[in-house]
Enzyme design. Sequence first.
Site, PDB file in Angstrom:
ATOM      1  N   CYS A 102      40.619  26.476  50.536  1.00  0.00           N
ATOM      2  CA  CYS A 102      40.483  26.921  51.925  1.00  0.00           C
ATOM      3  C   CYS A 102      41.783  27.581  52.372  1.00  0.00           C
ATOM      4  O   CYS A 102      42.868  27.036  52.139  1.00  0.00           O
ATOM      5  CB  CYS A 102      40.174  25.720  52.813  1.00  0.00           C
ATOM      6  SG  CYS A 102      40.321  26.062  54.580  1.00  0.00           S
ATOM      7  N   HIS A 130      42.762  11.183  49.327  1.00  0.00           N
ATOM      8  CA  HIS A 130      41.951  12.398  49.472  1.00  0.00           C
ATOM      9  C   HIS A 130      42.573  13.524  48.649  1.00  0.00           C
ATOM     10  O   HIS A 130      43.793  13.681  48.621  1.00  0.00           O
ATOM     11  CB  HIS A 130      41.876  12.806  50.943  1.00  0.00           C
ATOM     12  CG  HIS A 130      40.825  13.831  51.231  1.00  0.00           C
ATOM     13  ND1 HIS A 130      40.983  15.171  50.920  1.00  0.00           N
ATOM     14  CD2 HIS A 130      39.587  13.718  51.788  1.00  0.00           C
ATOM     15  CE1 HIS A 130      39.894  15.827  51.278  1.00  0.00           C
ATOM     16  NE2 HIS A 130      39.035  14.976  51.804  1.00  0.00           N
ATOM     17  N   GLU A 132      42.792  16.717  49.113  1.00  0.00           N
ATOM     18  CA  GLU A 132      43.618  17.650  49.878  1.00  0.00           C
ATOM     19  C   GLU A 132      45.013  17.078  50.100  1.00  0.00           C
ATOM     20  O   GLU A 132      46.017  17.786  49.966  1.00  0.00           O
ATOM     21  CB  GLU A 132      42.987  17.967  51.236  1.00  0.00           C
ATOM     22  CG  GLU A 132      43.848  18.936  52.056  1.00  0.00           C
ATOM     23  CD  GLU A 132      43.454  19.034  53.514  1.00  0.00           C
ATOM     24  OE1 GLU A 132      44.354  19.228  54.352  1.00  0.00           O
ATOM     25  OE2 GLU A 132      42.258  18.930  53.825  1.00  0.00           O
ATOM     26  N   THR A 170      44.357  18.745  57.091  1.00  0.00           N
ATOM     27  CA  THR A 170      43.806  19.757  58.000  1.00  0.00           C
ATOM     28  C   THR A 170      42.613  19.276  58.817  1.00  0.00           C
ATOM     29  O   THR A 170      42.283  19.886  59.836  1.00  0.00           O
ATOM     30  CB  THR A 170      43.377  21.014  57.221  1.00  0.00           C
ATOM     31  OG1 THR A 170      42.371  20.659  56.257  1.00  0.00           O
ATOM     32  CG2 THR A 170      44.559  21.666  56.521  1.00  0.00           C
ATOM     33  N   CYS A 198      43.300  22.400  61.359  1.00  0.00           N
ATOM     34  CA  CYS A 198      42.679  23.707  61.591  1.00  0.00           C
ATOM     35  C   CYS A 198      41.898  23.731  62.904  1.00  0.00           C
ATOM     36  O   CYS A 198      41.439  22.696  63.401  1.00  0.00           O
ATOM     37  CB  CYS A 198      41.787  24.101  60.409  1.00  0.00           C
ATOM     38  SG  CYS A 198      40.190  23.287  60.363  1.00  0.00           S
ATOM     39  N   SER A 226      32.998  12.974  52.549  1.00  0.00           N
ATOM     40  CA  SER A 226      33.601  14.026  53.369  1.00  0.00           C
ATOM     41  C   SER A 226      34.450  13.420  54.479  1.00  0.00           C
ATOM     42  O   SER A 226      33.933  12.798  55.412  1.00  0.00           O
ATOM     43  CB  SER A 226      32.503  14.915  53.979  1.00  0.00           C
ATOM     44  OG  SER A 226      33.038  15.760  54.981  1.00  0.00           O
ATOM     45  N   SER A 270      30.965  20.610  55.557  1.00  0.00           N
ATOM     46  CA  SER A 270      30.382  20.910  54.248  1.00  0.00           C
ATOM     47  C   SER A 270      28.885  20.599  54.211  1.00  0.00           C
ATOM     48  O   SER A 270      28.308  20.469  53.134  1.00  0.00           O
ATOM     49  CB  SER A 270      31.113  20.113  53.159  1.00  0.00           C
ATOM     50  OG  SER A 270      31.156  18.731  53.473  1.00  0.00           O
TER      51      SER A 270
END
EC number: 1.17.7.4
Length: 286
Positions: A102, A130, A132, A170, A198, A226, A270
């Site tokens: 992303c 996680h 990320e 994010t 974000c 998620s 998602s």
Amino acid sequence: MNVRRAKTAGFCMGVSLALQKLNTALERRAGQSAGAGRICTLGPIIHNPQVLAEYETRGVVCVNDPAQLRQDDVAVIRAHGITRQVEQAVCASGATVVDATCPKVKKAQLSIARATSQGATLLLFGEEDHPEVRGLISYACGPAHVFGNAVELAALPLDPAQPYVLASQTTQDREIFTSIQESLSRALDDLTILSTICDATRERQEEARNIASSVDVMVVVGGRQSGNTRRLADVAALNGIATYHVESAEELEPKNFANKPRVGLTAGASTPKSLIDAAEKWLSSL
């Protein structure tokens, strides 16, 4: 039943771009001769089981170790990004690399690298396990600490005289991050704050709060793995109403909506539109 559906529910820009890149790789491979290499993703491309199952039927292989890659493979980097070390190993494998990270995550990675280039300690608000977060941490040039809440932050041995950089996963809660930012600004003499949550996350959370304040029950559709979907459910539940996080309409139960004429519906970044549509149809039929 009156269903109030969030306008922001469903795929975010980062997820849409990642799937677009994966689809392009599949289309190109379909036009090649038999025996061409595989289309692989480095970990799940996104956190949604139905989407992953669909891509598996189309021949996409999910690998978790770059050592599993072959030179004739196409390696698609997941939307959450990967660590610097894994990326180096992927490039060294000889596979063709497609970076589907992303753009917001990639920007956060590079911002952390720049801000910590002189050795400042990174304080990262996020889920330690996680993917990320593991990727973001790998871009820190100095020490790094991950914390998931104010209690974990308070337990860290911070030196007010040392330089620190504060950043976030994010998809974290913007309100909680702001509170943490204000607290650390008072406690530390040298603190650089990176705005890495974000806008799509902020907008979804704000809409979830707004909807939850005007309905009797909330439904949040999305994968249980998620992080952004789980946080939407948390945000809705903070309004004091029953909130159900489901992966599909099949998990909804009529008894949970008895005497609750107003329901709010949102979904993670998602979650495919088809799953949101199915949940709305089910709820509207009550």
